[in-house]
Write an enzyme that holds these catalytic residues in place. Structure first.
Site, PDB file in Angstrom:
ATOM      1  N   CYS A 181     -17.103 -11.118   4.037  1.00 36.54           N
ATOM      2  CA  CYS A 181     -15.641 -10.969   4.109  1.00 36.54           C
ATOM      3  C   CYS A 181     -15.023 -11.494   5.403  1.00 36.54           C
ATOM      4  O   CYS A 181     -13.802 -11.517   5.531  1.00 36.54           O
ATOM      5  CB  CYS A 181     -15.251  -9.499   3.941  1.00 36.54           C
ATOM      6  SG  CYS A 181     -15.513  -8.505   5.443  1.00 36.54           S
ATOM      7  N   ASP A 238     -25.224 -35.427  18.267  1.00 36.12           N
ATOM      8  CA  ASP A 238     -24.330 -34.597  19.090  1.00 36.12           C
ATOM      9  C   ASP A 238     -25.175 -33.658  19.949  1.00 36.12           C
ATOM     10  O   ASP A 238     -25.880 -32.807  19.420  1.00 36.12           O
ATOM     11  CB  ASP A 238     -23.415 -33.804  18.137  1.00 36.12           C
ATOM     12  CG  ASP A 238     -22.443 -32.887  18.851  1.00 36.12           C
ATOM     13  OD1 ASP A 238     -22.634 -32.633  20.061  1.00 36.12           O
ATOM     14  OD2 ASP A 238     -21.499 -32.408  18.205  1.00 36.12           O
ATOM     15  N   CYS A 248     -19.006 -11.177   9.377  1.00 38.25           N
ATOM     16  CA  CYS A 248     -19.611 -10.874   8.080  1.00 38.25           C
ATOM     17  C   CYS A 248     -19.523 -12.094   7.165  1.00 38.25           C
ATOM     18  O   CYS A 248     -18.428 -12.614   6.934  1.00 38.25           O
ATOM     19  CB  CYS A 248     -18.869  -9.689   7.464  1.00 38.25           C
ATOM     20  SG  CYS A 248     -19.377  -9.355   5.768  1.00 38.25           S
TER      21      CYS A 248
END
Length: 412
Positions: free
Chosen positions: A204, A338, A201
């Protein structure tokens, strides 16, 4: 700076003229379109030039990791139904390239502008856009691009309290989190094939639950908003529940999703979905992408794929085996140096295709294909690969600078 319709100041006019002269010199020297160097010179002479050029236009910004050049083109076509449009159609999407594009659009009513994800907040601040389209966020250019959540946070802060109408993909949790700080959001269910950057998420850090097409965070309740527009098969569903057929010359589900978002943007400016979608049919290729070209008496279809999400979408477009496939990967500045992202791409999806590998980093790609258990041949260049490819149209998939190399070679 006043918001009235003053013509450009003498300084701004000088900046535009100097920028055009430098761009023309760059083109004459064979160094590309000249839009970036021209824009840089113009901004040096007048740092507020982008804001000045934008003040008489209805500006639409388009940002995403994948699909922004194509979506910018589709929106521009749709809005031409309502008035003249200026756009950075060749994809020069940082402030210098954007300034150059706007400097060329003195009689335009709309500016449809593709913006590099890292510059979105700044360009939005300068151009006061009426609408901003946010399509997706995924890993890209690992050595340069911030981690995706940091980009989403940058967008979220930049859009907080924005007066713009934000048209955002309800299926991408990172985009939803970024757009949620905006008071005026139109949600589009455009789908999300690549989910590997949205397992936790963004709000959070909890684990995302993904039942069916839905998603939500079991810990903080952050969840997929209810979309008012949706892609449904070959149709766009509008907020009234009407289904409008999508007819595109561009291939694949990703472009249908781009068309759905573009129809939602066009509606903000009063262009009905039917008109918008009909106009999008005109787009055959975008800066060489999807073009079928003749080269060495063979048909080659040119496909651009710059990162894992883009490769996944591209694999879903190619003709079935045993269609020959040429893969070309570089790792120059514009690509990111990269190449470890190659390990995030599922190359087993190419099983059954004769594969030919070219490009600066052909050996990196060869190792990856070896581990994916694919049969392939490493070739020196495009000519050699085309020479030994079995009959049939050839699908050529390349990352950014490799794609430009290919276009030069085939004279596209």
């Amino acid at each position: 700076m006043s918001g009235n319709s003053d013509p450009l100041s003498p300084r701004a006019k000088l900046a535009v003229t100097a920028g055009r002269a430098v761009a023309a010199a760059s083109r004459a020297a064979g160094r590309g379109s000249g839009s970036v160097i021209g824009g840089r010179v113009a901004l040096k002479l007048d740092p507020d030039l982008l804001a000045r050029l934008a003040q008489h236009l209805d500006v639409i910004l388009v940002s995403a990791t994948n699909g922004k050049t194509t979506t910018t083109r589709l929106i521009a076509e749709a809005l031409r139904a309502a008035g003249p449009v200026v756009s950075n159609a060749l994809g020069a999407n940082m402030p210098a390239g954007i300034t150059s594009a706007l400097a060329g659009g003195s009689d335009a009513r709309y500016a449809v502008i593709e913006v590099d994800e890292k510059y979105l907040a700044g360009v939005a601040r300068d151009t006061d856009p009426k609408a901003i389209a946010l399509l997706n966020l995924s890993r890209d250019q690992l050595d340069r691009a911030a981690e995706t959540r940091m980009l989403a946070e940058h967008w979220r802060e930049g859009l907080a309290g924005s007066k713009s109408v934000v048209i955002a993909n309800a299926d991408d949790p990172l985009v939803v989190w970024a757009a949620s700080s905006s008071p005026n959001v139109v949600w589009v269910a455009a789908g999300q094939m690549w989910k590997d950057d949205a397992w936790s998420c963004p709000s959070c850090g909890g684990v995302m639950q993904r039942p069916g097409d839905d998603w939500y965070c079991g810990e903080c309740g952050f969840r997929r908003p209810t979309p008012s527009w949706a892609l449904s098969g070959d149709h766009v569903l509008d907020p009234h529940g009407s289904a409008w057929p999508i007819h595109l010359q561009l291939p694949g589900r990703a472009n249908k999703a781009n068309a759905a978002s573009s129809a939602a943007v066009a509606a903000v400016f009063g262009v009905p979905p039917q008109v918008a979608l009909e106009r999008m049919y005109q787009v055959q290729a975008v800066a060489g992408r999807y073009d079928v070209v003749q080269f060495m008496e063979r048909d080659l279809r040119l496909l651009l794929a710059k990162n894992p999400a883009g490769w996944l979408e591209t694999f879903s477009l190619i003709d079935p085996p045993p269609t020959p496939v040429i893969l070309s990967v570089n790792a120059r500045g514009a690509d990111g140096t990269d190449t470890s992202w190659l390990w995030d791409v599922d190359y087993t999806r190419l099983s059954g295709h004769p594969i030919f590998v070219i490009g600066d980093r052909k050996l990196d790609l060869a190792v990856r294909l070896e581990v994916a258990n694919q049969t392939f041949q490493v070739c020196e260049n495009l000519d050699q690969a085309v020479q030994i490819a079995p009959p049939g149209r050839i699908e050529v998939i390349a990352n950014y600078t490799a794609f430009q190399d290919l276009r030069r070679r085939v004279g596209n």
